[in-house]
Design a protein around this motif. Sequence first.
Motif, mmCIF file in Angstrom:
data_model
loop_
_atom_site.group_PDB
_atom_site.id
_atom_site.type_symbol
_atom_site.label_atom_id
_atom_site.label_comp_id
_atom_site.label_asym_id
_atom_site.label_seq_id
_atom_site.Cartn_x
_atom_site.Cartn_y
_atom_site.Cartn_z
ATOM 1 N N LYS A 41 0.794 -1.234 0.000
ATOM 2 C CA LYS A 41 0.000 0.000 0.000
ATOM 3 C C LYS A 41 0.827 1.284 0.000
ATOM 4 C CE LYS A 41 -3.651 -2.510 0.079
ATOM 5 N NZ LYS A 41 -4.320 -2.798 -1.192
ATOM 6 N N PHE A 42 2.156 1.154 -0.135
ATOM 7 C CA PHE A 42 2.943 2.382 -0.230
ATOM 8 C C PHE A 42 2.741 3.020 -1.599
ATOM 9 C CE2 PHE A 42 5.450 2.930 3.523
ATOM 10 C CZ PHE A 42 5.461 1.684 4.109
ATOM 11 N N LEU A 43 2.460 4.310 -1.579
ATOM 12 C CA LEU A 43 2.214 5.068 -2.802
ATOM 13 C C LEU A 43 3.498 5.828 -3.127
ATOM 14 C CD1 LEU A 43 -0.380 5.561 -4.534
ATOM 15 C CD2 LEU A 43 -0.641 7.679 -3.279
ATOM 16 N N LYS A 44 4.081 5.533 -4.295
ATOM 17 C CA LYS A 44 5.367 6.163 -4.630
ATOM 18 C C LYS A 44 5.278 6.884 -5.962
ATOM 19 C CE LYS A 44 8.349 3.217 -1.944
ATOM 20 N NZ LYS A 44 9.342 2.177 -1.884
ATOM 21 N N ILE A 45 5.844 8.070 -5.992
ATOM 22 C CA ILE A 45 5.862 8.852 -7.233
ATOM 23 C C ILE A 45 6.775 8.172 -8.246
ATOM 24 C CG2 ILE A 45 7.745 10.326 -6.386
ATOM 25 C CD1 ILE A 45 4.909 11.598 -8.595
ATOM 26 N N MET A 46 6.314 8.154 -9.478
ATOM 27 C CA MET A 46 7.145 7.627 -10.561
ATOM 28 C C MET A 46 7.617 8.787 -11.447
ATOM 29 S SD MET A 46 4.807 4.402 -11.678
ATOM 30 C CE MET A 46 5.960 3.736 -12.851
ATOM 31 N N PHE A 47 6.645 9.551 -11.937
ATOM 32 C CA PHE A 47 6.951 10.644 -12.858
ATOM 33 C C PHE A 47 6.060 11.837 -12.546
ATOM 34 C CE2 PHE A 47 9.430 8.066 -15.660
ATOM 35 C CZ PHE A 47 8.803 6.829 -15.742
ATOM 36 N N SER A 48 6.568 13.008 -12.906
ATOM 37 C CA SER A 48 5.751 14.207 -12.843
ATOM 38 C C SER A 48 6.027 15.035 -14.089
ATOM 39 C CB SER A 48 6.080 15.009 -11.592
ATOM 40 O OG SER A 48 5.378 16.224 -11.593
ATOM 41 N N TYR A 49 4.968 15.563 -14.683
ATOM 42 C CA TYR A 49 5.078 16.416 -15.859
ATOM 43 C C TYR A 49 4.447 17.759 -15.537
ATOM 44 C CZ TYR A 49 6.679 13.197 -19.490
ATOM 45 O OH TYR A 49 7.439 12.373 -20.266
ATOM 46 N N ASN A 50 5.085 18.820 -15.988
ATOM 47 C CA ASN A 50 4.512 20.147 -15.862
ATOM 48 C C ASN A 50 4.488 20.786 -17.243
ATOM 49 O OD1 ASN A 50 3.535 22.383 -14.153
ATOM 50 N ND2 ASN A 50 5.359 23.421 -14.879
ATOM 51 N N LYS A 52 3.587 19.574 -20.023
ATOM 52 C CA LYS A 52 4.072 18.562 -20.972
ATOM 53 C C LYS A 52 5.563 18.262 -20.843
ATOM 54 C CE LYS A 52 2.870 20.274 -24.924
ATOM 55 N NZ LYS A 52 2.763 20.226 -26.402
ATOM 56 N N GLU A 53 6.235 18.856 -19.849
ATOM 57 C CA GLU A 53 7.661 18.585 -19.697
ATOM 58 C C GLU A 53 7.920 17.732 -18.466
ATOM 59 O OE1 GLU A 53 9.426 22.643 -21.676
ATOM 60 O OE2 GLU A 53 10.477 21.706 -19.998
ATOM 61 N N LEU A 54 8.790 16.751 -18.616
ATOM 62 C CA LEU A 54 9.126 15.869 -17.511
ATOM 63 C C LEU A 54 9.925 16.634 -16.465
ATOM 64 C CD1 LEU A 54 9.234 12.904 -16.423
ATOM 65 C CD2 LEU A 54 11.436 12.710 -17.621
ATOM 66 N N ILE A 55 9.457 16.619 -15.204
ATOM 67 C CA ILE A 55 10.205 17.305 -14.155
ATOM 68 C C ILE A 55 10.661 16.362 -13.048
ATOM 69 C CG2 ILE A 55 9.229 19.597 -14.549
ATOM 70 C CD1 ILE A 55 7.356 19.082 -12.175
ATOM 71 N N ILE A 56 10.033 15.213 -12.928
ATOM 72 C CA ILE A 56 10.458 14.239 -11.932
ATOM 73 C C ILE A 56 10.478 12.866 -12.580
ATOM 74 C CG2 ILE A 56 9.813 12.984 -9.823
ATOM 75 C CD1 ILE A 56 8.611 15.567 -8.780
ATOM 76 N N ASN A 57 11.598 12.165 -12.391
ATOM 77 C CA ASN A 57 11.698 10.771 -12.821
ATOM 78 C C ASN A 57 12.386 10.040 -11.682
ATOM 79 O OD1 ASN A 57 12.434 8.296 -13.862
ATOM 80 N ND2 ASN A 57 12.984 9.085 -15.860
ATOM 81 N N GLU A 58 11.595 9.307 -10.928
ATOM 82 C CA GLU A 58 12.104 8.759 -9.679
ATOM 83 C C GLU A 58 12.662 7.353 -9.843
ATOM 84 O OE1 GLU A 58 12.517 9.473 -6.088
ATOM 85 O OE2 GLU A 58 12.907 11.246 -7.331
ATOM 86 N N THR A 59 13.844 7.227 -10.329
ATOM 87 C CA THR A 59 14.561 5.936 -10.437
ATOM 88 C C THR A 59 13.639 4.813 -10.877
ATOM 89 O OG1 THR A 59 14.225 5.467 -8.084
ATOM 90 C CG2 THR A 59 16.263 6.556 -8.702
#
Lengths: 115, 109
Positions: A41-50, A52-59
Amino acid sequence: DTAVSQTPKYLVTQMGNDKSIKCEQNLGHDTMYWYKQDSKKFLKIMFSYNNKELIINETVPNRFSPKSPDKAHLNLHINSLELGDSAVYFCASSQGLAGGGYEQFFGPGTRLTVL
Amino acid sequence: RKEVEQDPGPFNVPEGATVAFNCTYSNSASQSFFWYRQDCRKEPKLLMSVYSSGNEDGRFTAQLNRASQYISLLIRDSKLSDSATYLCVVNNAGNMLTFGGGTRLMVKP
């Protein structure tokens, strides 16, 4: 009117296959996210776009490739699926970047099962 | 130490009870704090933001203690419909939210 929608809701597939999950938001938000929630049940960020541009890519393994054709859509393509990819994948959106304290609105989730 | 830590529970309480959850976070530079609620097999939804001075929304009260790096959620007069998992969420690094593992609440008649 669904604010954040995802398709499909359920996805059952064999190891090694390639699959895509689609996400759309009609809130006019600038920022969109993909999260993975595993069996614990752990919720983990994978990607974030702002905008249309990728700003977070979490391993995240490069088998996972997000694509944002426009601000309202953020799709997730997964190549060569593995057993460990089985999880619930949530798309989310927010008016601004997470650092600004904006509420995130989540889609209903896509339950991926890899056999 | 996990970035955001919560007691997983479950907390089993009778209707009408008051229940409190705590959450600790590791990054002293964190700026934004939230409680989200997640029902079984559903998506998380914002319950309330947590402000430095503490804030209340009906039966729910959230507190932030920066010195000790913990956040609390108090639920008064518990209802059956409060049964859910409560996720502590912290803006830990720039534009990323970090979610705790959640605390499961079960309110019984």
